[in-house]
Design an enzyme around this catalytic site. Sequence first.
Site, PDB file in Angstrom:
ATOM      1  CD  GLU A  13      -7.575 -10.024  -3.448  1.00  0.00           C
ATOM      2  OE1 GLU A  13      -6.754 -10.853  -3.023  1.00  0.00           O
ATOM      3  OE2 GLU A  13      -7.908  -9.003  -2.824  1.00  0.00           O
ATOM      4  CE1 TYR A  61      -9.267  -4.881   0.851  1.00  0.00           C
ATOM      5  CE2 TYR A  61      -9.185  -2.870  -0.452  1.00  0.00           C
ATOM      6  CZ  TYR A  61      -8.552  -3.830   0.320  1.00  0.00           C
ATOM      7  OH  TYR A  61      -7.203  -3.728   0.563  1.00  0.00           O
ATOM      8  CG  ASN A  96      -3.377  -2.900   6.727  1.00  0.00           C
ATOM      9  OD1 ASN A  96      -3.695  -2.296   5.720  1.00  0.00           O
ATOM     10  ND2 ASN A  96      -3.900  -4.046   7.067  1.00  0.00           N
ATOM     11  CE  LYS A 117      -3.787  -2.403   2.181  1.00  0.00           C
ATOM     12  NZ  LYS A 117      -4.576  -2.578   3.410  1.00  0.00           N
TER      13      LYS A 117
END
Length: 152
Positions: free
Chosen positions: A129, A52, A115, A12
Site C-alpha cells: 500500500e 483492494y 467506516n 476516509k
Amino acid sequence: MANMELTFIAIKLDNVQHGLVGEIIKLLKQKDFYLVAMKFLQASEELLKQDYIDLKDPPFFPGLVKYMNSGPVVAMVWEGQNVVKTGRVMHGETNPADSMPGTIQGDVYIQVGRNIIHGSDSVKSAEKEISLLFKPEELVTYKSCAFDGIYE
Ligand code: DAT
Ligand code: MG
C-alpha cells in the site's frame, strides 16, 4: 530494532468531513509513533481496485470502490515498533459494531460499508500500500529527539 515497521493509514472521506483527521493524528502521535509521510488526495478507481484487489470477489466491492472514490482521503505512513499490529488495535474491528469503545471504529462510526479509517493488516500489505501511494523519496524517516525515551 526488532519489529520496527511502517504502516499505511488512511482516513476516509466522512472522517475528513467530520474534522477528525487531527484527532486520529493526535492519537497516533500520542502513542509515540512517527509520521513519516502524508498526502491528501482523491484516490482513482484504478488505484482503489489495486489496493483492494484481495476483496474483488465479495458483492460489496463495487460499492467500496465507489465510496472510497467519492471524496478525499488523508493517506499517511507511520513508523514504530509493531505499528502495523498496534495500528490495527487502535483502529478496531472491520465492522464498527464489533469494535470496542476506545478504538477509532468503536468510538466514531456505525456501518461497515461507511467506516472511516483504513489501516494495513500486515507488514506485507503495508509495503504494497505504501508503494502504491508514495514514492520512496516521499518517506521522511528520521530519529526523533524523544527516541531514547520511548525505546530501550
Ligand atoms: P478492514 O477495513 O478492517 O481492513 P477489510 O480489508 O476486510 O477490512 O475491508 C476493507 C473495506 O471493505 C472495509 O473498510 C469496508 C468494506 N467491507 C468489508 N467487509 C464488508 C462487508 N461485509 N460489507 C460491506 N463492506 C465491507
Ligand atoms: Mg483491510
